[in-house]
Each structure stands twice: as C-alpha cells, then as structure tokens.
Motif scaffolding. Structure first.
Motif, PDB file in Angstrom:
ATOM      1  N   MET A 142      27.195   3.315  -4.402  1.00 27.12           N
ATOM      2  CA  MET A 142      28.049   3.087  -5.559  1.00 27.12           C
ATOM      3  C   MET A 142      27.315   3.421  -6.857  1.00 27.12           C
ATOM      4  O   MET A 142      27.858   4.099  -7.741  1.00 27.12           O
ATOM      5  CB  MET A 142      28.515   1.625  -5.577  1.00 27.12           C
ATOM      6  CG  MET A 142      29.535   1.345  -6.662  1.00 27.12           C
ATOM      7  SD  MET A 142      30.121  -0.349  -6.654  1.00 27.12           S
ATOM      8  CE  MET A 142      31.029  -0.437  -5.133  1.00 27.12           C
ATOM      9  N   PHE A 143      26.066   2.979  -6.964  1.00 30.70           N
ATOM     10  CA  PHE A 143      25.332   3.261  -8.202  1.00 30.70           C
ATOM     11  C   PHE A 143      24.929   4.739  -8.273  1.00 30.70           C
ATOM     12  O   PHE A 143      24.894   5.321  -9.358  1.00 30.70           O
ATOM     13  CB  PHE A 143      24.149   2.302  -8.345  1.00 30.70           C
ATOM     14  CG  PHE A 143      24.617   0.932  -8.763  1.00 30.70           C
ATOM     15  CD1 PHE A 143      24.878   0.653 -10.099  1.00 30.70           C
ATOM     16  CD2 PHE A 143      24.879  -0.049  -7.823  1.00 30.70           C
ATOM     17  CE1 PHE A 143      25.375  -0.588 -10.488  1.00 30.70           C
ATOM     18  CE2 PHE A 143      25.366  -1.295  -8.197  1.00 30.70           C
ATOM     19  CZ  PHE A 143      25.613  -1.562  -9.534  1.00 30.70           C
ATOM     20  N   GLN A 144      24.679   5.331  -7.115  1.00 33.63           N
ATOM     21  CA  GLN A 144      24.390   6.767  -7.115  1.00 33.63           C
ATOM     22  C   GLN A 144      25.636   7.532  -7.568  1.00 33.63           C
ATOM     23  O   GLN A 144      25.543   8.469  -8.371  1.00 33.63           O
ATOM     24  CB  GLN A 144      23.963   7.210  -5.706  1.00 33.63           C
ATOM     25  CG  GLN A 144      23.470   8.649  -5.641  1.00 33.63           C
ATOM     26  CD  GLN A 144      22.227   8.896  -6.492  1.00 33.63           C
ATOM     27  OE1 GLN A 144      21.214   8.250  -6.295  1.00 33.63           O
ATOM     28  NE2 GLN A 144      22.322   9.824  -7.462  1.00 33.63           N
ATOM     29  N   ALA A 145      26.815   7.103  -7.074  1.00 29.13           N
ATOM     30  CA  ALA A 145      28.064   7.771  -7.460  1.00 29.13           C
ATOM     31  C   ALA A 145      28.331   7.602  -8.955  1.00 29.13           C
ATOM     32  O   ALA A 145      28.841   8.514  -9.614  1.00 29.13           O
ATOM     33  CB  ALA A 145      29.232   7.213  -6.646  1.00 29.13           C
ATOM     34  N   ALA A 146      27.977   6.453  -9.501  1.00 24.43           N
ATOM     35  CA  ALA A 146      28.146   6.253 -10.950  1.00 24.43           C
ATOM     36  C   ALA A 146      27.146   7.117 -11.718  1.00 24.43           C
ATOM     37  O   ALA A 146      27.480   7.701 -12.755  1.00 24.43           O
ATOM     38  CB  ALA A 146      27.975   4.775 -11.291  1.00 24.43           C
ATOM     39  N   ALA A 147      25.932   7.203 -11.193  1.00 24.70           N
ATOM     40  CA  ALA A 147      24.921   8.048 -11.857  1.00 24.70           C
ATOM     41  C   ALA A 147      25.339   9.515 -11.815  1.00 24.70           C
ATOM     42  O   ALA A 147      25.018  10.286 -12.720  1.00 24.70           O
ATOM     43  CB  ALA A 147      23.559   7.869 -11.179  1.00 24.70           C
ATOM     44  N   ASP A 148      26.086   9.901 -10.776  1.00 19.00           N
ATOM     45  CA  ASP A 148      26.543  11.292 -10.631  1.00 19.00           C
ATOM     46  C   ASP A 148      27.855  11.552 -11.376  1.00 19.00           C
ATOM     47  O   ASP A 148      28.375  12.675 -11.347  1.00 19.00           O
ATOM     48  CB  ASP A 148      26.761  11.622  -9.136  1.00 19.00           C
ATOM     49  CG  ASP A 148      25.455  11.616  -8.361  1.00 19.00           C
ATOM     50  OD1 ASP A 148      24.383  11.684  -9.002  1.00 19.00           O
ATOM     51  OD2 ASP A 148      25.502  11.523  -7.110  1.00 19.00           O
TER      52      ASP A 148
END
Ligand code: SF4
Length: 720
Positions: free
Chosen positions: A388-394
């Motif tokens: 989830m945080f990777q997707a937000a960072a992307d």
C-alpha cells in the motif's frame, strides 16, 4: 468514585482492568480479579494506565479537534467536524470517481476495537469497492494466520492460557514473553514452580529474560528457525519419536515432509543454527517425549521473510508428535497487539473477509455481499501494508486514510513510507495523539477517542472476547473510531449510491447502542463459521464475563481448546503437513554489512511511545536508546559504553550510543523498536531526515503472508 470494568489496551494477553474515575477523569486502575486472562494481576504498563490517561502531559499530547491544512507547508488549522467530514468526502469521492476505487487506501490498526475494524472493512470493501484496507496487524500476526490456515485449516489458535499449567514441556521460540507478555509469563513462572518436572526450552538469537528461565537455551542464528524445526523433525523420525498412529488418522502430506527433512541432518542443522548437536537432540527429545508440549511464539517467527514457513514448520512438529488437541499441548501464537485477533475475525486485512472468509473464494465473497446488502465484493486482492505504501509512493494510491496507527515510525523502510505520505494527494490521519509522527503528514487530522473513553470488544491471544467500556467522556471534540467511519460512510453514500438505503444503520448518537448494533451484525456474519459467536451477545458478556470463541447459538460457554477430536476445519477433516525448505533471511551479513540487526520490545514501553512515553517512571527500566553489541565486538571496534556509533543499513543511518551486552550474540546487534524522532535521529541513504530503527529495517516480506522482515537487517556499525 466510579468503577468501570474494561480491558488493557496494550498487549494481546488482554488483561482485565477496573478503571476508577471521578466521572470526568480517570483516577486509578487495578487488575480485575474476575478476568480469566490475569485474575487481577497487571504488569508495569497496565498498572500505570491511569497515569498515562489523565496526566497533564498526556492531555497536552491529545488531538482535541479536527485540524486541516490547505498546503503541506502550512500549520494545521481547526475545522468544525461537519466541514472536516465534508472535505474528506469530497476528496475521497472525487478520487474514486476520477481514478477508480483502488486509488484510495485505508491503513488501520490492531489497536482498534472489533466494531471499529468491522465498520472500516465494510466501508472499504462494501461501500467503496476496494480491498485496499490493511492494518498494522500485517506487521504483527499475518504469518501466524497463514501458518494456521496452511496446516490446521483455519486461523484459530488451538490452545489457551490454562494450558501453560498442564504443559510438561514449554517450547518458547521467537518470543521474549517476560517483557512482551508479562502477565502470561507470570503464569509460566507459577506453572514451573508448581511443576518442577516441567522442561522449558527457549530458542532465540538473544539471551533474553525469558531465556534466563530456560532449562535448555538454543541461541539460534537469526532466521534459522525453519532449519531448527526441520532438524528436530529429522531427529524425531530417526529416533522413532513421532506418533505414526496420529499421523495416519488425522493428517495428510507427511511423506512429502519426510522426504524434505531427510537432508536436515543434525550436523548441518547444528552448524546453520549455531547450536550443538547435543542441544538439538535434547530439544527434539523433550518436545516429542513429554506428555504435553506447548509452543509459545511471537514476532521472532512472524516478522520474517519466511514467516509462514516458520509457523508451519513449528506446527508440523506438533502434528507429527500428536502434541495438539489435549491439555497442555499445541502451537499457541501470542498476539502482539490487544486486538489483532478481532481484526482478523472481521476480515480487516487486504486478503480476508468477515468471519475468517477468504477474499479469493467466490462463495465467500457472495456470502459477505449478501450479508452487507451490496451487489458484490471486488475480487481483486487489496494492497497489503508494504504494498500500500509502495503504491502511494508510486502515485497509484492517491488518497490514504490512516487510523490508530503510526506508519511514519512503525513501518519498515521509512524512506519509502515517508515518500508515500508526501506523494499522496490527500492524507487523513484519525488519531488520539498529536505526537504520532504520522500526524505531520496529514492534510486532515481527525481526533479519536482512546482507552478509557471507548466502548466495544477485543479478542486476546486465547480467542477470548472481552468488553472495553467507557469510563470517562471523550476529551475535546474527539469521537469514537467506528463512529467517525460511519459518519464519513453516510456522507460518501450520498455521493456513491444516492437514494439507496444506508449500508451503515448504526446510530452514532448513543455510542453503546451503536457499537452493539455493529457487534450484532459482526456476530451474525460468523454463523456456521469456525469462529461462530452467534451465542455471544453483549448481555452475555455482561453477565458471564469474557468468553472464548467459538460460542454458537445454544452454547453457554466457549471452547477452551480446539481439535480435541482430531478433526480439523479442512475439506477432508485432516490437518496438512506443510513441507517448507529453510531459506536464509532476505539480507545476510556480508563484509560491508557485517552485523545482523534484530529488533524487539522493551518491558515498559509500548509501540511508538505515544502513550507510555508521557510517563517518566516508565523510563526507569531503560532510559534511552542504544544499540547493544557483544563485548568482543565492542572491543574489536574500540568502542566503550556510551560511545556514539553510526548504524547503517542499505536504506539509512542512525546515530545511537553503543552498549556492551552479553545477551547479544557475536556479529549481532539489537535495538528496541520504540524510540522515535525525539530520541533517535538519522537519515535515509539519500540524505532525507529519518528517525527510529525503522530507518534501517527492510520491507522484504514473506511471499505468503506479506509480513515484512522487521526482525532482521544487515548493518554496519562505525564509531561516530
Ligand atoms: Fe496489559 Fe499486556 Fe501487561 Fe496485561 S500483560 S497488563 S494486557 S500490557
């Protein structure tokens, strides 16, 4: 003085407390002598709860009104509740309508109550139509969940606290219960005193306080648990210590496992684990040959890139020796947080649905859709915590709602998490404490109630459901977590499904009534499931006290112990052996990063210290952060106690005093997880300012449970 029975909000032991108050402020707390988890006992954290609830310092740290900032560079400004909810609705509805439901994500907490969890789960999966809801329980228990399901067929810890006194052999692995679950540890001490014949084996890279009471201590190398368990099974087979009759009658898959563990010779296992063949043999013998063996385990197994394999390999030992389904025997995962169990029960994770249903199962999705009155529940798996945080960072997830958890301190690989929080277009943080590091990243801050103010239920490690009760009114304009979610949901419904009846028919005007209505809906969702609690009303919890599940309609008490009949909740009723080969940690020591960093809890602190950090006396045990190293490693590097060192991983560096400690193995380093930005500064590998040990940890995760390896990173240590 008023007295209110409730539950401690810290760990998964789930001790009962009696809160004393003058009606406005909490004035005292003592253990509830009638609560079956603790019978009146409380540890240092529990017994000081009142001091962290009502001190002037604590009140200064509370969020007391909604706050908003139009620009990230602005200071947050007060906003009325209606305007705050309108703004949240506007931002989330626009994001959903312009970019689809998977452009939003909810990150919630094992410290929420079951009712809070239920509403958030329904909000995301039922109303919005995204499975992007995950929780800090992913960081805590998801490997235990996957391990139970893979082998026993359901996410159900089969043992209970009472089993401690019936055990002849205790196998404690990856758990410093003396500090992390102190009241359970008192039971272990009592059982030991009453039964001098009891053998205690502790396997842990550190010689913890728990290891101090072991008859046999196995100081295994970090990440070598599967090697140890497979090696123990190899010996059990060789020596004829397995139970062929039980294996034939109640399990499947043993031949494959037998073939796998053939290669786990005692010499290979002893060398990889860093223990002697004699100790390995003793452990296997005591485990298999005792009348009843109980395994207690926690984050050392779960927070690992092979967490599911570790859990399953340990459960294999219980199945192979028939150490399950009888008093004093079984695998027993200890829950880190107070209500990680409740969250699992309502399906509050990205891959689960209500009442232990699976998102991947079309029948389960249809059942939940029918229960909620929606057309369907989306089949696309949601993003788990790290994803989830990777997707937000992307830039894939654009709006984030974070409730009752502090990812800007507690998630691994902080550089990525902070990039995510900065890149997200709209971040809501629903929180009780303004001091949580994540608040600094919020566009909208919503003040939530906390312990002593909330009402609802929690489930502890032994499947026991207890009431949490309101003793004092909410401070300022704080609202209950579930009620905030309901009020937001009501507004969002008007945008997403106008004119249709609400999916959230719970009153927020009367907290007890509203929360009980949510509970009853959850209760009904469990009908016919392994955790059936259709017989457990709030009235029963009131009259009969805390109860263990399952407790289906028509039953009067719950079940202390599962699988006593040898029948498991799998399609054929048999438990399944899971053959997992040992894999090393995601990062291994090498010449540039020659230390294994492990992390863990302190006795008197809790998570990111938002509550315990407000009380001076809780620093009496450990006053400041340090990195603990073996004295020989200190000497080789010319370090003295208190010297500042740079501790560096591939992701970041922190500066911290070094401390010689013989409990830590050679080439290992240990740091407590609690210290945040006020105590421990550092930076990312690209120079961004970070704080706390999670500047160093890796987000590498178990491929099955997606639980990250918070327990191990390769680091170097250099004098500052
Ligand atoms: Fe609270 Fe856990 Fe201590 Fe019990 S053991 S008082 S639940 S922190």
């Amino acid at each position: 003085m008023q007295e209110t029975k409730s539950t401690c909000p810290y760990c998964g032991v789930g001790c009962g407390v009696i809160i004393e108050s003058d009606g406005a402020q909490i004035t005292g707390v003592r253990g509830d002598p009638t609560h079956p988890a603790n019978f009146g006992r409380l540890c240092t954290k529990g017994s000081t709860l009142h001091l962290t609830a009502s001190s002037p310092i604590t009140l200064q740290t509370r969020l007391l009104q909604p706050l908003h900032r139009a620009q990230r560079s602005d200071a947050p400004q007060p906003l009325p509740w209606d305007a705050a909810l309108n703004l949240a609705t506007e931002k989330f509805a626009n994001t959903i309508q312009n970019h689809g439901p998977d452009a939003v994500g909810f990150y919630v907490s094992g410290q929420l109550l079951t009712e809070d969890y239920y509403v958030f789960n329904k909000l995301a999966k039922g109303l919005i139509g995204t499975n992007n809801i995950d929780t800090n329980s992913r960081l805590c228990m998801s490997s235990a969940v996957a391990g139970y399901k893979q082998t026993l067929g359901a996410d159900a810890p089969p043992a209970c606290y009472d089993d401690v006194k019936h055990a002849q052999c205790l196998f404690i692995v990856g758990s410093n219960a003396a500090w992390a679950h102190p009241i359970l540890f008192r039971r272990i001490e009592d059982a030991r005193a009453a039964n001098p014949g009891m053998r205690v084996i502790v396997a842990d890279p550190r010689r913890t306080d728990t290891a101090g009471m072991a008859d046999l201590f196995l100081p295994i190398q970090p990440g070598s648990d599967v090697m140890l368990f497979n090696g123990m099974l190899h010996l059990m087979l060789w020596e004829g210590w397995t139970d062929a009759e039980y294996i034939a009658a109640h399990t499947t898959g043993f031949d494959e496992l037998k073939a796998l563990v053939r290669d786990y010779t005692p010499e290979r296992v002893a060398q990889t684990c860093g223990i002697s063949v004699a100790d390995l043999t003793t452990a296997a013998k005591w485990f298999a040959q005792s009348k009843a063996t109980l395994s207690l385990y926690c984050q050392g197994l779960n927070q690992s890139s092979s967490g599911t394999a570790k859990n399953a390999a340990l459960i294999n030992l219980h199945l192979a020796t028939a150490q399950i389904g009888k008093p004093g025997a079984g695998p027993f995962s200890l829950t880190g947080q107070p209500n990680a169990m409740g969250g699992r029960e309502v399906g509050g994770l990205a891959n689960l649905l209500s009442a232990h249903r699976d998102l991947a199962n079309p029948q389960h999705r249809a059942e939940v859709a029918a229960l909620w009155g929606v057309a369907d529940v989306p089949s696309k798996p949601g993003k788990t915590a790290v994803e989830m945080f990777q997707a937000a960072a992307d830039g894939e997830i654009r709006a984030l709602w974070i409730a009752c958890t502090n990812p800007a301190q507690s998630m691994p690989d902080q550089a990525t998490v902070r990039r995510a929080l900065q890149r997200a277009e709209f971040v809501v943080v629903q929180e009780a404490f303004a001091t949580a590091a994540t608040c600094a990243y919020a566009d909208l801050l919503l003040p939530a109630t906390t312990w002593g103010e909330k009402t609802g239920t929690v489930t502890n490690s032994e499947r026991r459901i207890s009431r949490v009760r309101t003793a004092v009114p909410a401070p300022g304009l704080a609202r209950h977590d579930w009620a905030i979610a309901v009020q937001f949901a009501h507004q969002l419904e008007a945008r997403l499904r106008p004119g249709q009846p609400t999916l959230f028919p719970y009153t927020t005007d009367d907290a007890d009534q509203g929360a009980e209505t949510v509970w009853n809906e959850h209760r009904e969702s469990t009908r016919g499931r392994d955790l059936d609690i259709t017989g457990l009303s709030w009235e029963t919890l009131e009259s009969a006290g805390p109860q263990q599940w399952p407790l289906p309609e028509g039953s009067t008490t719950g079940k202390a112990r599962l699988y006593e009949d040898g029948v498991f909740p799998t399609p054929d009723g048999r438990a399944r052996f899971a053959a997992h080969a040992w894999q090393p940690t995601a990062e291994q020591r090498e010449s540039r990063y020659p230390f294994s960093l492990t992390t863990g809890r302190l006795r008197d602190q809790w998570h990111g210290m938002t509550r315990t950090g407000t009380l001076g006396r809780l620093f009496g045990h450990v006053a400041e952060p340090s990195v603990q190293l073996h004295p020989q490693d200190m000497e080789r590097r010319g370090l003295k106690n208190g010297d500042l060192v740079y501790v560096t991983s591939k992701r970041g560096t922190i500066v911290v005093p070094a401390q010689a400690d013989t409990t830590v193995g050679l080439s290992q380093a240990f740091m407590a997880m609690h210290w945040g930005s006020e105590f421990l500064s550092g930076c990312s590998s690209t120079g961004e300012r970070l704080a706390g040990v999670n500047a160093l940890t890796t987000s590498a995760y178990c491929p099955t449970s997606k639980q990250p390896e918070l327990k191990h990173a390769a680091v170097k240590v250099l004098k500052a």
